[in-house]
Design a protein around this motif. Structure first.
Motif, PDB file in Angstrom:
ATOM      1  N   VAL A 229       0.813  -1.220   0.000  1.00  0.00           N
ATOM      2  CA  VAL A 229       0.000   0.000   0.000  1.00  0.00           C
ATOM      3  C   VAL A 229       0.847   1.272   0.000  1.00  0.00           C
ATOM      4  O   VAL A 229       0.311   2.378  -0.131  1.00  0.00           O
ATOM      5  N   ALA A 230       2.147   1.108   0.120  1.00  0.00           N
ATOM      6  CA  ALA A 230       3.032   2.270   0.246  1.00  0.00           C
ATOM      7  C   ALA A 230       2.947   3.217  -0.944  1.00  0.00           C
ATOM      8  O   ALA A 230       3.058   4.443  -0.784  1.00  0.00           O
ATOM      9  N   GLY A 231       2.721   2.673  -2.130  1.00  0.00           N
ATOM     10  CA  GLY A 231       2.698   3.520  -3.321  1.00  0.00           C
ATOM     11  C   GLY A 231       1.313   3.929  -3.760  1.00  0.00           C
ATOM     12  O   GLY A 231       1.151   4.533  -4.831  1.00  0.00           O
ATOM     13  N   ILE A 232       0.293   3.607  -2.959  1.00  0.00           N
ATOM     14  CA  ILE A 232      -1.083   3.924  -3.338  1.00  0.00           C
ATOM     15  C   ILE A 232      -1.493   5.266  -2.733  1.00  0.00           C
ATOM     16  O   ILE A 232      -1.483   5.451  -1.518  1.00  0.00           O
ATOM     17  N   SER A 233      -1.857   6.197  -3.602  1.00  0.00           N
ATOM     18  CA  SER A 233      -2.326   7.505  -3.156  1.00  0.00           C
ATOM     19  C   SER A 233      -3.814   7.614  -3.443  1.00  0.00           C
ATOM     20  O   SER A 233      -4.287   7.152  -4.480  1.00  0.00           O
ATOM     21  N   ILE A 234      -4.545   8.231  -2.535  1.00  0.00           N
ATOM     22  CA  ILE A 234      -5.972   8.427  -2.772  1.00  0.00           C
ATOM     23  C   ILE A 234      -6.239   9.879  -3.150  1.00  0.00           C
ATOM     24  O   ILE A 234      -5.473  10.782  -2.801  1.00  0.00           O
ATOM     25  N   SER A 235      -7.319  10.101  -3.846  1.00  0.00           N
ATOM     26  CA  SER A 235      -7.676  11.452  -4.269  1.00  0.00           C
ATOM     27  C   SER A 235      -8.106  12.293  -3.068  1.00  0.00           C
ATOM     28  O   SER A 235      -8.770  11.806  -2.152  1.00  0.00           O
ATOM     29  N   SER A 236      -7.748  13.556  -3.084  1.00  0.00           N
ATOM     30  CA  SER A 236      -8.133  14.475  -2.013  1.00  0.00           C
ATOM     31  C   SER A 236      -9.462  15.171  -2.313  1.00  0.00           C
ATOM     32  O   SER A 236      -9.935  15.978  -1.511  1.00  0.00           O
ATOM     33  N   ALA A 237     -10.073  14.847  -3.447  1.00  0.00           N
ATOM     34  CA  ALA A 237     -11.266  15.577  -3.904  1.00  0.00           C
ATOM     35  C   ALA A 237     -12.421  15.532  -2.914  1.00  0.00           C
ATOM     36  O   ALA A 237     -13.138  16.515  -2.736  1.00  0.00           O
ATOM     37  N   ASP A 238     -12.622  14.389  -2.275  1.00  0.00           N
ATOM     38  CA  ASP A 238     -13.761  14.239  -1.371  1.00  0.00           C
ATOM     39  C   ASP A 238     -13.353  14.172   0.091  1.00  0.00           C
ATOM     40  O   ASP A 238     -14.105  13.672   0.937  1.00  0.00           O
ATOM     41  N   LEU A 239     -12.172  14.698   0.394  1.00  0.00           N
ATOM     42  CA  LEU A 239     -11.685  14.639   1.771  1.00  0.00           C
ATOM     43  C   LEU A 239     -11.932  15.947   2.513  1.00  0.00           C
ATOM     44  O   LEU A 239     -12.103  17.007   1.912  1.00  0.00           O
ATOM     45  N   LEU A 240     -11.942  15.850   3.830  1.00  0.00           N
ATOM     46  CA  LEU A 240     -12.133  17.023   4.679  1.00  0.00           C
ATOM     47  C   LEU A 240     -10.929  17.948   4.604  1.00  0.00           C
ATOM     48  O   LEU A 240      -9.787  17.505   4.478  1.00  0.00           O
ATOM     49  N   SER A 241     -11.198  19.230   4.726  1.00  0.00           N
ATOM     50  CA  SER A 241     -10.146  20.238   4.799  1.00  0.00           C
ATOM     51  C   SER A 241     -10.575  21.258   5.835  1.00  0.00           C
ATOM     52  O   SER A 241     -11.663  21.846   5.718  1.00  0.00           O
ATOM     53  N   ASP A 242      -9.765  21.452   6.893  1.00  0.00           N
ATOM     54  CA  ASP A 242     -10.129  22.388   7.952  1.00  0.00           C
ATOM     55  C   ASP A 242      -8.868  22.980   8.571  1.00  0.00           C
ATOM     56  O   ASP A 242      -7.767  22.826   8.024  1.00  0.00           O
ATOM     57  N   ILE A 243      -9.023  23.635   9.715  1.00  0.00           N
ATOM     58  CA  ILE A 243      -7.874  24.289  10.350  1.00  0.00           C
ATOM     59  C   ILE A 243      -6.844  23.291  10.838  1.00  0.00           C
ATOM     60  O   ILE A 243      -5.684  23.655  11.071  1.00  0.00           O
ATOM     61  N   HIS A 244      -7.250  22.025  10.976  1.00  0.00           N
ATOM     62  CA  HIS A 244      -6.327  21.021  11.487  1.00  0.00           C
ATOM     63  C   HIS A 244      -5.491  20.370  10.382  1.00  0.00           C
ATOM     64  O   HIS A 244      -4.416  19.837  10.653  1.00  0.00           O
TER      65      HIS A 244
END
Length: 266
Positions: A229-244
């Motif tokens: 799984v080390a080389g598997i990246s997931i899309s950030s399109a549907d991920l949370l984005s906040d102050i943290h």
């Protein structure tokens, strides 16, 4: 906090009866989210129906193929259960990392999953392990139970009574906790079932709550190793984005936590 009427139910039947009589009632099972929300005057239920003292909803049992956890069982009891630690170590580890000692002694598995906070730990464990959620009305597969951020398939008068976890070959959970709350900024539960199938479930990162990562599941089915799984990246399109943390940051954390979880599972 607004005025409310408190009821301590002694049975599931009594709890449902009390709810039917309430103008705007809420079930309480630990109150780690509901009580602070009420203190901030963001919720004002007319009645609180406490489920924590219902004996039929407490305890942990095993039958050789699965482990059943009563909905009113505390996080502490899940974390310290000899049976859970022996048969589903990933679940025991998950429960041991929830909040702080006060939260673990007061919070319950039923209360946590019924609230379905997108950063809560249990949803990833239930989905990865293929658990079944039992209520006073029916049984639901975990993936059908969680329907979105803070949303579940529960009806207003429906009570989670227990959760049944199939015993896997391997299981582990790894999360990057928010330093203040210990909620997951990204938590990954990996499980290899007795039939060899693999599930990878993520909490804390998705905008709609828990989700699975099929690419990692396929990779681990062929090679159970953190390298898979080390080389598997997931899309950030549907991920949370906040102050943290940004969505991109959380996407990277998912891969890192997946590697750690697989390594921990052995």
């Amino acid at each position: 906090m607004y005025e409310t009427s408190y009821h301590r139910a002694g049975s599931v039947a009594e709890a449902t009866s009390l709810m039917a009589k309430a103008d705007d009632g809420k079930f309480l099972s630990g109150g780690q989210t509901l009580i602070p929300t009420m203190k901030q005057r963001l919720a004002a239920p007319s009645d609180l129906i406490d489920l924590r003292n219902i004996e039929e909803m407490k305890g942990i049992s095993e039958d050789g193929a699965s482990v059943t956890v009563g909905a009113a069982t505390s996080h502490y009891d899940v974390a310290t259960s000899d049976g859970v630690k022996r048969l589903i170590p990933g679940l025991a580890s998950l429960a041991a990392g929830i909040g702080d000692p006060a939260v673990r002694h007061m919070g319950t598995i039923g209360g946590s999953i019924a609230n379905n906070d997108p950063a809560a730990d249990y949803p990833s464990g239930l989905v990865a392990l293929g658990a079944t959620v039992n209520t006073n009305k029916r049984s639901l597969a975990a993936e059908d139970f969680f329907t979105g951020m803070f949303e579940t398939a529960l009806e207003e008068d429906e009570i989670v009574t227990s959760v049944v976890f199939p015993i896997p070959q391997k299981s582990a959970y790894a999360k990057y906790p928010n330093p203040a709350s210990r909620y997951a900024m990204a938590g990954v539960f990996v499980a290899k079932a007795k039939d060899g199938s693999v599930r990878v479930a993520v909490t804390g990162a998705g905008q709609d709550g828990v989700f699975r990562v099929s690419e990692m599941e396929s990779a681990l089915s062929g090679n159970w190793s953190h390298d898979a799984v080390a080389g598997i990246s997931i899309s950030s399109a549907d991920l949370l984005s906040d102050i943290h943390g940004s969505a991109e940051y959380r996407a990277n954390l998912v891969t890192v936590m997946a590697k750690r979880a697989v390594a921990a599972a052995g």
